[in-house]
Design a protein around this motif. Structure first.
Motif, mmCIF file in Angstrom:
data_model
loop_
_atom_site.group_PDB
_atom_site.id
_atom_site.type_symbol
_atom_site.label_atom_id
_atom_site.label_comp_id
_atom_site.label_asym_id
_atom_site.label_seq_id
_atom_site.Cartn_x
_atom_site.Cartn_y
_atom_site.Cartn_z
ATOM 1 N N GLN A 56 3.456 -9.674 -9.360
ATOM 2 C CA GLN A 56 2.190 -10.219 -8.865
ATOM 3 C C GLN A 56 2.384 -10.859 -7.484
ATOM 4 O O GLN A 56 1.956 -11.992 -7.252
ATOM 5 N N ILE A 57 2.999 -10.123 -6.605
ATOM 6 C CA ILE A 57 3.293 -10.652 -5.283
ATOM 7 C C ILE A 57 1.996 -10.808 -4.491
ATOM 8 O O ILE A 57 1.145 -9.913 -4.466
ATOM 9 N N SER A 58 1.825 -11.951 -3.872
ATOM 10 C CA SER A 58 0.603 -12.230 -3.111
ATOM 11 C C SER A 58 0.689 -11.586 -1.730
ATOM 12 O O SER A 58 1.785 -11.273 -1.240
ATOM 13 N N PRO A 59 -0.443 -11.406 -1.076
ATOM 14 C CA PRO A 59 -0.422 -10.833 0.282
ATOM 15 C C PRO A 59 0.443 -11.640 1.242
ATOM 16 O O PRO A 59 1.207 -11.058 2.022
ATOM 17 N N ASN A 60 0.354 -12.964 1.214
ATOM 18 C CA ASN A 60 1.141 -13.781 2.137
ATOM 19 C C ASN A 60 2.633 -13.685 1.852
ATOM 20 O O ASN A 60 3.454 -13.595 2.774
ATOM 21 N N ASP A 61 3.004 -13.700 0.570
ATOM 22 C CA ASP A 61 4.414 -13.593 0.204
ATOM 23 C C ASP A 61 4.962 -12.224 0.594
ATOM 24 O O ASP A 61 6.079 -12.111 1.116
ATOM 25 N N PHE A 62 4.194 -11.186 0.351
ATOM 26 C CA PHE A 62 4.609 -9.835 0.721
ATOM 27 C C PHE A 62 4.847 -9.735 2.232
ATOM 28 O O PHE A 62 5.895 -9.259 2.679
ATOM 29 N N ASP A 63 3.901 -10.222 3.016
ATOM 30 C CA ASP A 63 4.031 -10.133 4.474
ATOM 31 C C ASP A 63 5.230 -10.930 4.974
ATOM 32 O O ASP A 63 5.952 -10.490 5.876
#
Length: 461
Positions: free
Chosen positions: A44-51
Protein backbone atom coordinates in the motif's frame (compact mmCIF):
# COMPACT_ATOMS: atom_id res chain seq x y z
CA UNK A 1 30.52 33.83 -1.13
CA UNK A 2 28.26 30.78 -1.39
CA UNK A 3 26.41 30.97 1.89
CA UNK A 4 24.66 27.85 3.08
CA UNK A 5 21.95 30.16 4.42
CA UNK A 6 21.02 31.49 0.99
CA UNK A 7 18.02 29.22 0.54
CA UNK A 8 16.40 29.11 -2.87
CA UNK A 9 13.38 26.88 -2.45
CA UNK A 10 11.67 24.47 -0.06
CA UNK A 11 10.41 20.99 -0.94
CA UNK A 12 9.69 17.97 1.30
CA UNK A 13 12.79 15.85 0.60
CA UNK A 14 14.25 14.59 3.89
CA UNK A 15 15.26 10.97 3.19
CA UNK A 16 17.93 9.66 5.56
CA UNK A 17 20.01 8.18 2.72
CA UNK A 18 21.28 11.39 1.17
CA UNK A 19 24.59 12.13 -0.49
CA UNK A 20 26.68 14.79 1.15
CA UNK A 21 28.44 17.40 -0.94
CA UNK A 22 31.80 15.89 -1.80
CA UNK A 23 34.62 16.93 -4.07
CA UNK A 24 33.46 16.87 -7.72
CA UNK A 25 34.96 13.44 -8.51
CA UNK A 26 34.28 11.78 -5.15
CA UNK A 27 31.40 9.35 -4.68
CA UNK A 28 29.90 8.03 -1.42
CA UNK A 29 30.44 4.34 -0.53
CA UNK A 30 27.45 2.26 -1.60
CA UNK A 31 26.66 1.08 1.93
CA UNK A 32 26.63 4.70 3.13
CA UNK A 33 24.45 6.07 0.35
CA UNK A 34 21.97 3.17 0.08
CA UNK A 35 21.86 2.47 3.82
CA UNK A 36 22.55 -1.26 3.75
CA UNK A 37 22.02 -4.34 1.63
CA UNK A 38 18.42 -5.18 2.48
CA UNK A 39 15.77 -4.78 -0.22
CA UNK A 40 12.82 -3.15 1.49
CA UNK A 41 9.42 -4.80 1.03
CA UNK A 42 6.37 -2.52 1.05
CA UNK A 43 2.59 -2.68 0.76
CA UNK A 44 0.00 0.00 0.00
CA UNK A 45 2.74 2.41 -0.95
CA UNK A 46 1.54 6.01 -1.07
CA UNK A 47 2.26 8.36 -3.98
CA UNK A 48 4.65 10.47 -1.88
CA UNK A 49 6.54 7.46 -0.53
CA UNK A 50 6.81 5.95 -4.01
CA UNK A 51 8.17 9.18 -5.50
CA UNK A 52 10.68 9.68 -2.69
CA UNK A 53 12.00 6.13 -3.08
CA UNK A 54 12.30 6.59 -6.84
CA UNK A 55 14.29 9.80 -6.33
CA UNK A 56 16.64 7.98 -3.96
CA UNK A 57 17.38 5.19 -6.47
CA UNK A 58 17.59 2.18 -4.12
CA UNK A 59 15.78 -0.99 -5.38
CA UNK A 60 12.64 -1.98 -3.47
CA UNK A 61 9.82 -4.53 -3.69
CA UNK A 62 6.09 -3.79 -3.67
CA UNK A 63 4.38 -6.90 -2.34
CA UNK A 64 0.82 -6.01 -3.33
CA UNK A 65 1.68 -4.82 -6.85
CA UNK A 66 -0.42 -7.50 -8.53
CA UNK A 67 -3.64 -7.02 -6.59
CA UNK A 68 -6.69 -6.82 -8.88
CA UNK A 69 -4.60 -7.40 -12.03
CA UNK A 70 -6.14 -9.96 -14.36
CA UNK A 71 -2.83 -11.12 -15.86
CA UNK A 72 -1.36 -12.20 -12.50
CA UNK A 73 -1.44 -15.99 -12.41
CA UNK A 74 -1.50 -16.34 -16.21
CA UNK A 75 0.58 -19.31 -17.34
CA UNK A 76 2.87 -19.84 -20.31
CA UNK A 77 0.21 -22.20 -21.69
CA UNK A 78 -2.37 -19.38 -21.58
CA UNK A 79 -0.04 -16.96 -23.39
CA UNK A 80 0.56 -19.69 -25.99
CA UNK A 81 -3.19 -20.14 -26.52
CA UNK A 82 -4.04 -16.43 -26.54
CA UNK A 83 -1.26 -15.09 -28.81
CA UNK A 84 -0.24 -17.94 -31.15
CA UNK A 85 0.71 -15.63 -34.06
CA UNK A 86 3.31 -13.66 -32.07
CA UNK A 87 7.04 -14.35 -32.00
CA UNK A 88 9.57 -13.90 -29.22
CA UNK A 89 13.33 -13.96 -28.95
CA UNK A 90 15.09 -17.09 -27.72
CA UNK A 91 17.89 -15.68 -25.57
CA UNK A 92 21.36 -17.26 -25.32
CA UNK A 93 20.92 -19.48 -28.38
CA UNK A 94 24.63 -19.42 -29.24
CA UNK A 95 26.30 -17.45 -32.03
CA UNK A 96 25.47 -13.84 -32.77
CA UNK A 97 22.31 -14.31 -34.83
CA UNK A 98 19.05 -13.67 -32.99
CA UNK A 99 16.66 -16.63 -32.99
CA UNK A 100 12.90 -16.18 -32.76
CA UNK A 101 10.26 -18.74 -31.89
CA UNK A 102 6.50 -18.65 -32.17
CA UNK A 103 4.31 -18.43 -29.10
CA UNK A 104 2.09 -20.80 -31.05
CA UNK A 105 4.56 -23.66 -30.63
CA UNK A 106 4.68 -25.77 -27.45
CA UNK A 107 8.34 -26.69 -27.19
CA UNK A 108 9.32 -23.38 -25.58
CA UNK A 109 7.33 -24.04 -22.42
CA UNK A 110 7.41 -27.86 -22.39
CA UNK A 111 11.11 -28.63 -23.01
CA UNK A 112 14.35 -27.44 -21.45
CA UNK A 113 16.71 -25.26 -23.51
CA UNK A 114 20.17 -24.98 -21.86
CA UNK A 115 22.19 -21.77 -21.96
CA UNK A 116 24.60 -21.37 -24.88
CA UNK A 117 26.48 -18.24 -23.94
CA UNK A 118 29.36 -16.57 -25.75
CA UNK A 119 31.50 -16.57 -22.60
CA UNK A 120 32.10 -18.73 -19.55
CA UNK A 121 29.37 -18.51 -16.93
CA UNK A 122 29.61 -18.75 -13.16
CA UNK A 123 29.02 -22.28 -11.93
CA UNK A 124 25.58 -21.37 -10.60
CA UNK A 125 24.37 -20.43 -14.11
CA UNK A 126 26.28 -22.81 -16.37
CA UNK A 127 23.59 -25.51 -16.40
CA UNK A 128 20.50 -23.29 -16.34
CA UNK A 129 17.72 -22.94 -18.89
CA UNK A 130 17.77 -20.02 -21.30
CA UNK A 131 14.86 -17.54 -21.18
CA UNK A 132 12.53 -16.17 -23.85
CA UNK A 133 11.70 -12.46 -24.06
CA UNK A 134 8.71 -11.06 -25.93
CA UNK A 135 9.25 -7.39 -26.80
CA UNK A 136 5.64 -6.40 -27.32
CA UNK A 137 6.81 -2.76 -27.22
CA UNK A 138 8.82 -3.24 -30.42
CA UNK A 139 5.88 -4.38 -32.54
CA UNK A 140 7.09 -5.76 -35.89
CA UNK A 141 7.13 -9.53 -36.26
CA UNK A 142 7.19 -9.95 -32.47
CA UNK A 143 3.83 -8.23 -32.04
CA UNK A 144 1.93 -7.25 -35.22
CA UNK A 145 -0.51 -4.34 -34.74
CA UNK A 146 -3.51 -6.51 -33.90
CA UNK A 147 -1.47 -8.59 -31.42
CA UNK A 148 0.10 -5.55 -29.80
CA UNK A 149 -3.33 -3.94 -29.42
CA UNK A 150 -4.72 -7.11 -27.83
CA UNK A 151 -1.83 -7.33 -25.35
CA UNK A 152 -2.12 -3.68 -24.41
CA UNK A 153 -5.84 -4.10 -23.88
CA UNK A 154 -5.22 -7.04 -21.54
CA UNK A 155 -2.21 -5.47 -19.81
CA UNK A 156 -2.99 -3.42 -16.69
CA UNK A 157 -0.52 -1.28 -14.76
CA UNK A 158 -0.13 -1.79 -11.00
CA UNK A 159 -1.86 0.72 -8.73
CA UNK A 160 1.34 2.68 -7.99
CA UNK A 161 1.75 3.71 -11.65
CA UNK A 162 -0.02 7.06 -11.63
CA UNK A 163 -0.46 9.98 -14.01
CA UNK A 164 -0.92 10.19 -17.77
CA UNK A 165 2.83 10.19 -18.51
CA UNK A 166 3.62 7.05 -16.50
CA UNK A 167 0.51 5.17 -17.56
CA UNK A 168 1.35 5.71 -21.21
CA UNK A 169 5.04 4.88 -20.76
CA UNK A 170 4.27 1.70 -18.82
CA UNK A 171 1.84 0.51 -21.48
CA UNK A 172 4.16 1.34 -24.39
CA UNK A 173 7.30 -0.22 -22.85
CA UNK A 174 5.93 -3.60 -21.70
CA UNK A 175 7.81 -6.80 -22.45
CA UNK A 176 7.35 -10.35 -21.14
CA UNK A 177 9.94 -12.82 -19.86
CA UNK A 178 9.24 -16.57 -19.92
CA UNK A 179 11.44 -19.02 -17.98
CA UNK A 180 11.25 -22.74 -17.44
CA UNK A 181 12.34 -24.00 -14.03
CA UNK A 182 16.03 -23.48 -13.34
CA UNK A 183 16.11 -20.63 -15.85
CA UNK A 184 18.39 -17.61 -15.56
CA UNK A 185 19.23 -14.24 -17.06
CA UNK A 186 22.90 -13.24 -16.93
CA UNK A 187 23.95 -10.09 -15.10
CA UNK A 188 23.59 -6.96 -17.22
CA UNK A 189 22.74 -3.26 -16.98
CA UNK A 190 20.04 -2.05 -19.36
CA UNK A 191 20.33 1.05 -21.52
CA UNK A 192 17.27 2.61 -19.89
CA UNK A 193 17.66 6.15 -18.56
CA UNK A 194 14.54 5.84 -16.41
CA UNK A 195 13.32 3.52 -13.61
CA UNK A 196 12.16 0.01 -14.46
CA UNK A 197 9.64 -2.33 -12.83
CA UNK A 198 9.50 -6.12 -13.06
CA UNK A 199 6.16 -7.64 -12.03
CA UNK A 200 6.13 -11.39 -11.39
CA UNK A 201 3.01 -12.77 -13.08
CA UNK A 202 3.51 -16.48 -12.37
CA UNK A 203 5.94 -18.23 -10.05
CA UNK A 204 8.89 -16.68 -8.23
CA UNK A 205 12.30 -15.33 -9.24
CA UNK A 206 15.51 -14.70 -7.30
CA UNK A 207 17.33 -11.42 -8.03
CA UNK A 208 20.93 -10.36 -7.42
CA UNK A 209 21.79 -6.72 -8.07
CA UNK A 210 24.71 -4.32 -7.75
CA UNK A 211 25.39 -0.66 -8.55
CA UNK A 212 27.79 0.09 -11.39
CA UNK A 213 31.37 -0.21 -10.10
CA UNK A 214 33.52 2.91 -10.04
CA UNK A 215 35.23 3.44 -13.39
CA UNK A 216 38.62 4.94 -14.22
CA UNK A 217 39.71 5.98 -17.70
CA UNK A 218 42.87 3.95 -17.19
CA UNK A 219 40.89 0.70 -17.32
CA UNK A 220 37.95 -0.43 -19.39
CA UNK A 221 34.45 -0.01 -17.98
CA UNK A 222 32.67 -3.33 -17.36
CA UNK A 223 30.79 -4.73 -20.32
CA UNK A 224 27.13 -3.87 -19.57
CA UNK A 225 25.53 -6.57 -21.70
CA UNK A 226 24.69 -10.15 -20.75
CA UNK A 227 27.40 -11.74 -18.63
CA UNK A 228 30.05 -9.15 -19.44
CA UNK A 229 30.58 -8.14 -15.84
CA UNK A 230 31.28 -11.65 -14.53
CA UNK A 231 34.74 -11.91 -13.05
CA UNK A 232 36.45 -9.39 -10.81
CA UNK A 233 33.69 -6.74 -11.06
CA UNK A 234 30.65 -8.89 -10.23
CA UNK A 235 29.93 -8.55 -6.53
CA UNK A 236 26.16 -8.48 -5.83
CA UNK A 237 25.13 -5.85 -3.32
CA UNK A 238 21.47 -6.89 -2.94
CA UNK A 239 19.62 -10.24 -3.10
CA UNK A 240 15.88 -10.81 -2.96
CA UNK A 241 13.22 -13.25 -4.12
CA UNK A 242 10.20 -11.76 -5.88
CA UNK A 243 7.03 -13.81 -5.45
CA UNK A 244 4.03 -14.06 -7.73
CA UNK A 245 2.12 -10.76 -7.70
CA UNK A 246 5.10 -8.80 -6.37
CA UNK A 247 7.14 -6.20 -8.27
CA UNK A 248 10.73 -5.08 -7.90
CA UNK A 249 11.64 -1.51 -8.85
CA UNK A 250 15.22 -0.89 -10.00
CA UNK A 251 17.21 1.86 -11.65
CA UNK A 252 19.63 2.85 -14.44
CA UNK A 253 23.11 1.34 -14.18
CA UNK A 254 22.01 -1.29 -11.68
CA UNK A 255 23.46 -4.61 -12.85
CA UNK A 256 21.00 -7.43 -12.22
CA UNK A 257 20.91 -11.21 -12.58
CA UNK A 258 17.83 -13.41 -12.14
CA UNK A 259 17.32 -17.10 -11.47
CA UNK A 260 14.11 -19.16 -11.45
CA UNK A 261 14.49 -21.84 -8.73
CA UNK A 262 13.43 -25.46 -9.21
CA UNK A 263 10.59 -24.90 -6.71
CA UNK A 264 8.38 -23.23 -9.31
CA UNK A 265 5.69 -23.95 -11.87
CA UNK A 266 7.08 -25.62 -14.99
CA UNK A 267 7.15 -22.24 -16.76
CA UNK A 268 7.08 -18.78 -15.16
CA UNK A 269 6.10 -15.36 -16.52
CA UNK A 270 7.11 -11.80 -15.64
CA UNK A 271 6.54 -8.44 -17.29
CA UNK A 272 9.00 -5.56 -17.28
CA UNK A 273 8.15 -1.93 -18.05
CA UNK A 274 9.43 1.58 -17.38
CA UNK A 275 8.09 4.77 -15.86
CA UNK A 276 9.15 8.31 -16.81
CA UNK A 277 8.41 10.23 -13.60
CA UNK A 278 10.04 10.90 -11.26
CA UNK A 279 13.71 10.10 -11.87
CA UNK A 280 16.33 8.81 -9.36
CA UNK A 281 17.72 12.30 -8.86
CA UNK A 282 19.69 11.71 -5.65
CA UNK A 283 21.33 8.58 -7.08
CA UNK A 284 22.33 10.41 -10.28
CA UNK A 285 23.82 13.28 -8.29
CA UNK A 286 25.81 11.01 -5.97
CA UNK A 287 27.34 8.88 -8.74
CA UNK A 288 27.56 11.29 -11.68
CA UNK A 289 31.32 10.65 -12.22
CA UNK A 290 30.64 6.94 -12.80
CA UNK A 291 27.48 7.52 -14.84
CA UNK A 292 29.40 9.80 -17.19
CA UNK A 293 31.86 7.02 -18.03
CA UNK A 294 29.27 4.25 -18.36
CA UNK A 295 27.38 2.87 -21.36
CA UNK A 296 24.45 5.15 -20.51
CA UNK A 297 26.55 8.01 -21.86
CA UNK A 298 28.42 6.35 -24.70
CA UNK A 299 25.52 4.16 -25.91
CA UNK A 300 22.47 6.26 -25.10
CA UNK A 301 21.10 9.75 -24.78
CA UNK A 302 20.94 9.83 -20.98
CA UNK A 303 23.34 12.75 -20.77
CA UNK A 304 20.86 14.99 -22.58
CA UNK A 305 18.12 13.86 -20.22
CA UNK A 306 20.14 14.46 -17.06
CA UNK A 307 22.29 17.55 -17.67
CA UNK A 308 19.55 20.09 -16.82
CA UNK A 309 19.24 18.87 -13.23
CA UNK A 310 22.63 20.42 -12.48
CA UNK A 311 22.71 23.23 -15.04
CA UNK A 312 19.01 24.25 -14.95
CA UNK A 313 19.32 24.87 -18.67
CA UNK A 314 18.14 22.98 -21.75
CA UNK A 315 20.37 20.11 -22.94
CA UNK A 316 23.60 21.17 -24.66
CA UNK A 317 23.12 24.79 -23.52
CA UNK A 318 25.92 24.66 -20.93
CA UNK A 319 29.56 24.25 -21.98
CA UNK A 320 31.81 22.38 -19.55
CA UNK A 321 34.71 24.28 -18.01
CA UNK A 322 37.08 23.96 -15.07
CA UNK A 323 37.63 27.70 -14.79
CA UNK A 324 36.35 28.60 -11.33
CA UNK A 325 35.55 32.18 -12.31
CA UNK A 326 33.33 30.99 -15.18
CA UNK A 327 31.48 28.54 -12.92
CA UNK A 328 30.97 31.24 -10.28
CA UNK A 329 29.60 33.62 -12.92
CA UNK A 330 27.16 30.97 -14.17
CA UNK A 331 26.12 30.23 -10.61
CA UNK A 332 25.46 33.91 -9.88
CA UNK A 333 23.29 34.15 -12.98
CA UNK A 334 21.24 31.15 -11.87
CA UNK A 335 20.79 32.49 -8.36
CA UNK A 336 19.56 35.80 -9.77
CA UNK A 337 16.83 34.06 -11.80
CA UNK A 338 16.01 31.13 -9.53
CA UNK A 339 12.73 32.53 -8.16
CA UNK A 340 11.21 32.77 -11.62
CA UNK A 341 12.55 29.39 -12.68
CA UNK A 342 11.22 27.45 -9.69
CA UNK A 343 9.11 29.21 -7.11
CA UNK A 344 6.65 30.88 -9.47
CA UNK A 345 6.32 27.67 -11.50
CA UNK A 346 5.61 25.68 -8.36
CA UNK A 347 2.89 28.12 -7.28
CA UNK A 348 1.14 28.01 -10.64
CA UNK A 349 1.74 24.39 -11.60
CA UNK A 350 -1.90 23.92 -12.63
CA UNK A 351 -1.54 26.47 -15.43
CA UNK A 352 0.11 24.24 -18.03
CA UNK A 353 0.13 26.76 -20.86
CA UNK A 354 1.89 29.43 -18.82
CA UNK A 355 4.40 27.01 -17.33
CA UNK A 356 5.43 25.58 -20.67
CA UNK A 357 6.56 29.01 -21.80
CA UNK A 358 9.65 28.51 -19.63
CA UNK A 359 12.52 27.50 -21.94
CA UNK A 360 14.49 25.01 -19.88
CA UNK A 361 11.94 22.16 -19.58
CA UNK A 362 10.52 22.41 -23.10
CA UNK A 363 12.97 19.86 -24.50
CA UNK A 364 11.50 17.19 -22.23
CA UNK A 365 8.33 17.16 -24.26
CA UNK A 366 10.02 16.06 -27.45
CA UNK A 367 10.65 12.93 -29.50
CA UNK A 368 14.00 12.48 -27.75
CA UNK A 369 12.35 12.35 -24.36
CA UNK A 370 9.38 10.19 -25.31
CA UNK A 371 11.40 7.85 -27.54
CA UNK A 372 9.23 6.41 -30.32
CA UNK A 373 5.81 7.79 -29.52
CA UNK A 374 3.98 11.06 -29.14
CA UNK A 375 1.12 11.61 -26.70
CA UNK A 376 -2.39 11.89 -28.05
CA UNK A 377 -3.54 15.48 -28.45
CA UNK A 378 -6.13 15.02 -25.71
CA UNK A 379 -3.36 14.25 -23.21
CA UNK A 380 -0.90 16.98 -24.17
CA UNK A 381 -1.97 19.57 -21.59
CA UNK A 382 -2.20 17.02 -18.77
CA UNK A 383 1.24 15.59 -19.59
CA UNK A 384 2.80 19.03 -19.84
CA UNK A 385 1.67 19.86 -16.31
CA UNK A 386 2.91 16.50 -14.96
CA UNK A 387 6.26 16.83 -16.68
CA UNK A 388 7.00 20.33 -15.51
CA UNK A 389 5.98 19.63 -11.93
CA UNK A 390 8.22 16.54 -11.88
CA UNK A 391 11.12 18.43 -13.45
CA UNK A 392 10.91 21.06 -10.72
CA UNK A 393 10.75 18.53 -7.89
CA UNK A 394 13.41 16.25 -9.41
CA UNK A 395 15.76 19.20 -9.82
CA UNK A 396 15.24 20.19 -6.20
CA UNK A 397 15.98 16.62 -5.07
CA UNK A 398 19.12 16.54 -7.23
CA UNK A 399 20.46 19.78 -5.76
CA UNK A 400 19.47 19.26 -2.12
CA UNK A 401 22.37 17.28 -0.64
CA UNK A 402 24.40 19.18 1.97
CA UNK A 403 22.51 17.86 3.90
CA UNK A 404 19.19 16.74 2.37
CA UNK A 405 17.04 18.94 4.60
CA UNK A 406 14.31 20.14 2.25
CA UNK A 407 16.15 23.34 1.31
CA UNK A 408 18.35 24.09 -1.68
CA UNK A 409 20.99 26.60 -0.70
CA UNK A 410 23.20 28.76 -2.87
CA UNK A 411 26.13 26.56 -1.84
CA UNK A 412 24.33 23.36 -2.84
CA UNK A 413 23.53 24.79 -6.27
CA UNK A 414 27.17 25.76 -6.74
CA UNK A 415 28.37 22.32 -5.60
CA UNK A 416 26.16 20.49 -8.14
CA UNK A 417 27.07 22.91 -10.91
CA UNK A 418 30.80 22.58 -10.22
CA UNK A 419 30.55 18.78 -10.15
CA UNK A 420 28.81 18.77 -13.53
CA UNK A 421 31.47 20.99 -15.11
CA UNK A 422 34.43 18.99 -13.77
CA UNK A 423 32.92 15.60 -14.68
CA UNK A 424 32.13 16.65 -18.24
CA UNK A 425 35.34 18.56 -18.83
CA UNK A 426 37.29 15.46 -17.80
CA UNK A 427 35.18 13.33 -20.13
CA UNK A 428 35.66 15.71 -23.07
CA UNK A 429 39.43 15.88 -22.52
CA UNK A 430 39.78 12.09 -22.39
CA UNK A 431 37.64 11.58 -25.49
CA UNK A 432 39.75 14.11 -27.39
CA UNK A 433 42.97 12.31 -26.46
CA UNK A 434 41.54 8.98 -27.55
CA UNK A 435 40.43 10.38 -30.91
CA UNK A 436 43.96 11.71 -31.39
CA UNK A 437 45.42 8.27 -30.64
CA UNK A 438 47.08 9.52 -27.45
CA UNK A 439 45.84 6.80 -25.14
CA UNK A 440 49.07 6.94 -23.13
CA UNK A 441 48.12 10.44 -21.97
CA UNK A 442 44.67 9.45 -20.67
CA UNK A 443 46.03 7.97 -17.45
CA UNK A 444 48.00 11.14 -16.69
CA UNK A 445 44.89 13.20 -17.37
CA UNK A 446 42.93 11.16 -14.87
CA UNK A 447 45.67 11.43 -12.27
CA UNK A 448 45.71 15.19 -12.66
CA UNK A 449 41.93 15.49 -12.28
CA UNK A 450 41.91 13.08 -9.32
CA UNK A 451 44.59 15.03 -7.51
CA UNK A 452 42.75 18.30 -7.94
CA UNK A 453 39.11 17.23 -7.64
CA UNK A 454 38.91 13.93 -5.74
CA UNK A 455 40.72 14.85 -2.56
CA UNK A 456 43.54 12.34 -2.65
CA UNK A 457 47.10 12.00 -3.92
CA UNK A 458 48.12 10.50 -7.27
CA UNK A 459 49.62 7.45 -5.57
CA UNK A 460 46.16 6.42 -4.34
CA UNK A 461 44.65 6.05 -7.82
Amino acid sequence: MFSAHGYLALFPFTHAFAASCLEPLEEPPHHEFFGGRSVERLRQISPNDFDERIRLGKPFIIEDAGENLDLVGSTCQQFHERFPSAKMRAEYSGGRREMFVSLGSKAWFEKDRPQRALQDLPGSLAATNAPYVWHVKDGGHEAPPEVRAAVQEAWQPPYFVRGAVNLREANESAEFWFHRRNGAVMAHADTYCIPAVSLQITGQKHWRLMPHPKVHFSRDAPEPHDGGIYGADWLPFWEATVQQGEAIVFFPNIFHETHVPEDNPECTVATTFQIQLPIPARYLRAYLPTFAMSHLYYEGHCRDLWDPYATLRPPKAAKATTKEAAIEKEHASLVASIDDAFLSAQRHVASAGRLWAAPWPRWFYSEDYFYDWRPESSLVEEMQAELLKARIQDSMAYLDCCPADGFVSSFELFSALRQWHVVHKRLQAAERLRLQGKQHKVHKLELDFATKYAGFAKAEL
